[in-house]
Scaffold this motif. Structure first.
Motif, PDB file in Angstrom:
ATOM      1  N   MET A   9       0.821  -1.209   0.000  1.00  0.00           N
ATOM      2  CA  MET A   9       0.000   0.000   0.000  1.00  0.00           C
ATOM      3  C   MET A   9       0.855   1.260   0.000  1.00  0.00           C
ATOM      4  O   MET A   9       0.500   2.278  -0.582  1.00  0.00           O
ATOM      5  N   GLY A  10       1.999   1.196   0.675  1.00  0.00           N
ATOM      6  CA  GLY A  10       2.887   2.356   0.722  1.00  0.00           C
ATOM      7  C   GLY A  10       3.634   2.425   2.036  1.00  0.00           C
ATOM      8  O   GLY A  10       3.231   1.826   3.037  1.00  0.00           O
ATOM      9  N   VAL A  11       4.742   3.164   2.017  1.00  0.00           N
ATOM     10  CA  VAL A  11       5.559   3.401   3.211  1.00  0.00           C
ATOM     11  C   VAL A  11       5.732   4.907   3.361  1.00  0.00           C
ATOM     12  O   VAL A  11       6.221   5.577   2.442  1.00  0.00           O
ATOM     13  N   ARG A  12       5.353   5.441   4.492  1.00  0.00           N
ATOM     14  CA  ARG A  12       5.434   6.887   4.724  1.00  0.00           C
ATOM     15  C   ARG A  12       6.798   7.259   5.313  1.00  0.00           C
ATOM     16  O   ARG A  12       7.286   6.603   6.234  1.00  0.00           O
TER      17      ARG A  12
ATOM     18  N   SER B   4       1.979  -2.197   4.627  1.00  0.00           N
ATOM     19  CA  SER B   4       2.197  -0.749   4.718  1.00  0.00           C
ATOM     20  C   SER B   4       3.089  -0.472   5.921  1.00  0.00           C
ATOM     21  O   SER B   4       3.333  -1.352   6.756  1.00  0.00           O
TER      22      SER B   4
END
Length: 204
Positions: free
Chosen positions: A82-85, A153
């Motif tokens: 999903m994503g990495v912040r 994520s």
């Protein structure tokens, strides 16, 4: 005589300075897996080692054996990143870290991977375009995507402690894996990196 002596000496000094300046920069190829840490900042080696270690840990948890037992015809669950912040104090190439995560998962042979985010949107747009532009025999079919079973994520945080030319930079990477059907968190991983940097007291 004195004047003629200083003239060649001046030329010699000027030539020495010129040649020293020209020879001041060198470039050489190095092994990409070899770490060359010029600063205490996050680097490519951190990205690669953290991704490999965290994916190994993720695949050692019971969720994957439970999946394989409950799905004997499809023993490889499909994972979507999903994503990495990036919540650290510095710019980090998050896309590179995500690519390292994907590579580690695919290399394991234990999970399948599906595209997400901008890549998925671009593929869907291309598939829709083929409906109108490509021949029926070659156009990719719509509504035939492989759905993700789990979503990965996380985030990257950093902490800096500095005093008298000494600095300790700490990175904390948190990742979590969520069951897409039940919304249950089946794995939570954390990796910490600490780097110490000290400036030399010598001054030239």
């Amino acid at each position: 005589m004195i004047r003629s002596f200083f003239f060649p000496v001046t030329l010699l000094v000027a030539w020495a300075l010129f040649t020293a300046g020209c020879a001041g920069t060198t470039v050489q190829r190095v092994d990409p897996t070899e770490e060359i840490a010029l600063t205490d900042r996050w680097n490519a080696t951190d990205s690669r080692l953290v991704s490999e270690e965290m994916i190994d840990d993720m695949l050692s948890f019971p969720w994957i054996s439970r999946w394989q037992t409950g799905n004997p015809r499809n023993p490889q669950p499909t994972v979507l990143v999903m994503g990495v912040r990036n919540r650290s104090h510095e710019h980090i190439a998050v896309d590179t870290f995500v690519n390292d995560l994907r590579r580690a998962m695919i290399r394991s042979g234990k999970v399948d991977f599906v595209a997400g985010g901008d890549m998925r949107d671009a593929i869907r747009a291309e598939r829709l375009d083929q409906e109108f532009q490509a021949t029926p025999e070659t156009a990719a079919a719509i509504a035939q995507e492989t759905g993700a079973n789990f979503a990965l994520s996380g985030s990257i945080d950093s902490f800096v402690d500095q005093v008298d030319g000494r600095r300790v930079t700490s990175y904390q990477i948190d990742l979590r894996l969520i069951d897409m059907t039940t919304n249950r968190e089946v794995w939570s991983g954390q990796k910490k990196i600490q780097k110490f940097q000290q400036k030399s007291r010598l001054r030239f």
